[in-house]
Design a protein around this motif. Structure first.
Motif, PDB file in Angstrom:
ATOM      1  N   MET A  29      37.505  37.031  44.104  1.00 27.52           N
ATOM      2  CA  MET A  29      36.330  37.227  43.085  1.00 27.52           C
ATOM      3  C   MET A  29      35.972  38.588  43.172  1.00 27.52           C
ATOM      4  O   MET A  29      35.793  38.794  42.048  1.00 27.52           O
ATOM      5  CB  MET A  29      35.307  36.090  43.372  1.00 27.52           C
ATOM      6  CG  MET A  29      35.545  34.708  42.987  1.00 27.52           C
ATOM      7  SD  MET A  29      35.754  34.495  41.100  1.00 27.52           S
ATOM      8  CE  MET A  29      35.252  32.782  40.994  1.00 27.52           C
ATOM      9  N   ASN A  30      35.707  39.069  44.208  1.00 28.61           N
ATOM     10  CA  ASN A  30      35.185  40.678  44.242  1.00 28.61           C
ATOM     11  C   ASN A  30      36.142  41.485  43.465  1.00 28.61           C
ATOM     12  O   ASN A  30      35.573  42.443  42.832  1.00 28.61           O
ATOM     13  CB  ASN A  30      35.078  41.087  45.602  1.00 28.61           C
ATOM     14  CG  ASN A  30      33.656  40.138  46.038  1.00 28.61           C
ATOM     15  OD1 ASN A  30      32.835  39.965  45.298  1.00 28.61           O
ATOM     16  ND2 ASN A  30      33.735  40.078  47.521  1.00 28.61           N
ATOM     17  N   ALA A  31      37.428  41.143  43.567  1.00 28.37           N
ATOM     18  CA  ALA A  31      38.550  42.078  43.192  1.00 28.37           C
ATOM     19  C   ALA A  31      38.646  41.682  41.660  1.00 28.37           C
ATOM     20  O   ALA A  31      38.843  42.743  40.860  1.00 28.37           O
ATOM     21  CB  ALA A  31      39.907  41.799  44.023  1.00 28.37           C
ATOM     22  N   PHE A  32      38.680  40.595  41.289  1.00 28.49           N
ATOM     23  CA  PHE A  32      38.899  40.143  39.980  1.00 28.49           C
ATOM     24  C   PHE A  32      37.948  39.272  39.231  1.00 28.49           C
ATOM     25  O   PHE A  32      37.947  37.935  39.567  1.00 28.49           O
ATOM     26  CB  PHE A  32      40.389  39.562  39.779  1.00 28.49           C
ATOM     27  CG  PHE A  32      41.618  40.212  40.573  1.00 28.49           C
ATOM     28  CD1 PHE A  32      42.149  41.307  40.087  1.00 28.49           C
ATOM     29  CD2 PHE A  32      42.027  39.605  41.773  1.00 28.49           C
ATOM     30  CE1 PHE A  32      43.118  41.719  40.701  1.00 28.49           C
ATOM     31  CE2 PHE A  32      42.974  40.002  42.497  1.00 28.49           C
ATOM     32  CZ  PHE A  32      43.562  41.341  41.862  1.00 28.49           C
ATOM     33  N   ARG A  33      37.069  39.596  38.427  1.00 28.64           N
ATOM     34  CA  ARG A  33      36.003  38.794  38.005  1.00 28.64           C
ATOM     35  C   ARG A  33      36.542  37.924  36.863  1.00 28.64           C
ATOM     36  O   ARG A  33      36.291  36.995  36.574  1.00 28.64           O
ATOM     37  CB  ARG A  33      34.923  39.683  37.339  1.00 28.64           C
ATOM     38  CG  ARG A  33      33.831  40.229  38.296  1.00 28.64           C
ATOM     39  CD  ARG A  33      32.987  39.095  38.617  1.00 28.64           C
ATOM     40  NE  ARG A  33      32.562  38.982  39.992  1.00 28.64           N
ATOM     41  CZ  ARG A  33      32.110  38.254  40.731  1.00 28.64           C
ATOM     42  NH1 ARG A  33      31.937  36.815  40.211  1.00 28.64           N
ATOM     43  NH2 ARG A  33      31.797  38.274  41.966  1.00 28.64           N
ATOM     44  N   ASP A  34      37.731  38.595  36.420  1.00 32.91           N
ATOM     45  CA  ASP A  34      38.242  37.821  35.207  1.00 32.91           C
ATOM     46  C   ASP A  34      39.227  36.759  35.384  1.00 32.91           C
ATOM     47  O   ASP A  34      40.060  37.048  36.445  1.00 32.91           O
ATOM     48  CB  ASP A  34      39.104  38.860  34.314  1.00 32.91           C
ATOM     49  CG  ASP A  34      39.809  38.462  32.925  1.00 32.91           C
ATOM     50  OD1 ASP A  34      38.975  37.998  32.129  1.00 32.91           O
ATOM     51  OD2 ASP A  34      40.858  38.354  33.225  1.00 32.91           O
ATOM     52  N   LYS A  35      39.157  35.541  35.040  1.00 36.96           N
ATOM     53  CA  LYS A  35      39.603  34.414  35.549  1.00 36.96           C
ATOM     54  C   LYS A  35      41.238  34.761  35.288  1.00 36.96           C
ATOM     55  O   LYS A  35      42.122  34.414  36.013  1.00 36.96           O
ATOM     56  CB  LYS A  35      39.357  33.233  34.579  1.00 36.96           C
ATOM     57  CG  LYS A  35      40.261  32.091  35.044  1.00 36.96           C
ATOM     58  CD  LYS A  35      39.709  30.875  34.080  1.00 36.96           C
ATOM     59  CE  LYS A  35      40.578  29.501  34.389  1.00 36.96           C
ATOM     60  NZ  LYS A  35      40.323  28.250  33.795  1.00 36.96           N
ATOM     61  N   ASP A  36      41.909  35.213  34.320  1.00 31.33           N
ATOM     62  CA  ASP A  36      43.247  35.354  33.908  1.00 31.33           C
ATOM     63  C   ASP A  36      43.695  36.360  35.065  1.00 31.33           C
ATOM     64  O   ASP A  36      44.768  35.954  35.680  1.00 31.33           O
ATOM     65  CB  ASP A  36      43.610  35.850  32.471  1.00 31.33           C
ATOM     66  CG  ASP A  36      43.409  34.965  31.630  1.00 31.33           C
ATOM     67  OD1 ASP A  36      43.262  33.908  31.965  1.00 31.33           O
ATOM     68  OD2 ASP A  36      43.118  35.407  30.207  1.00 31.33           O
ATOM     69  N   GLU A  37      43.012  37.562  35.315  1.00 36.89           N
ATOM     70  CA  GLU A  37      43.688  38.254  36.388  1.00 36.89           C
ATOM     71  C   GLU A  37      43.673  37.853  37.781  1.00 36.89           C
ATOM     72  O   GLU A  37      44.445  37.825  38.542  1.00 36.89           O
ATOM     73  CB  GLU A  37      42.562  39.694  36.464  1.00 36.89           C
ATOM     74  CG  GLU A  37      42.839  40.481  35.389  1.00 36.89           C
ATOM     75  CD  GLU A  37      41.871  41.711  35.224  1.00 36.89           C
ATOM     76  OE1 GLU A  37      41.689  42.336  36.406  1.00 36.89           O
ATOM     77  OE2 GLU A  37      41.286  42.193  34.234  1.00 36.89           O
TER      78      GLU A  37
END
Ligand code: HEC
Length: 98
Positions: A29-37
């Motif tokens: 979550m810290n690295a990728f806020r975006d759900k798709d990523e």
């Protein structure tokens, strides 16, 4: 699918033989806020776990690299979406048997 295949090693909130789900989820979550990523990176990683692309080098040192499970990428994406959507800190995660 998640319940049968991931929680044999990953407890929702406790780190036992592998990092807790809440622990690796927070890292992602810290690295990728975006759900798709989030879903795409995690599904790719779980398909072929590699130390080089890991976000958790400390966990690899502690538990060794996660084994390759041989799951289909589409199924892994569904599992990773479920991980993204689910709040594992809730006490009544009904599937976990202690
Ligand atoms: C045989 C035990 C085992 C099973 C089954 C397992 N894991 Fe893991 N997993 C581990 C261990 C050990 C680590 C910590 C070392 C590492 O990061 O490679 C880990 C790490 C991870 C990580 C962190 C990756 C990183 O960046 O290093 C993710 C994400 C993950 N697992 C997802 C899953 C998912 C999703 C499933 C079910 C499809 C699953 N795991 C099933 C043992 C397992």
């Amino acid at each position: 699918m998640f319940n049968g295949n991931c929680i044999t090693c990953h407890h929702p909130t406790k780190t036992i033989s592998a990092p807790a789900v809440v622990e690796f989820k927070e890292r992602y979550m810290n690295a990728f806020r975006d759900k798709d990523e989030f879903v795409s990176y995690m599904a790719t990683w779980v398909e072929h776990p590699k130390a080089e692309t890991s976000l958790m080098h400390d966990a690899i040192e502690k538990h060794e690299l996660m084994p390759e499970l041989g799951f289909d990428k589409e199924m892994l994406k569904i599992i990773c979406e479920y991980i993204y959507e689910t709040d594992f800190t809730k006490k009544d995660v009904e599937y976990w048997r202690d």
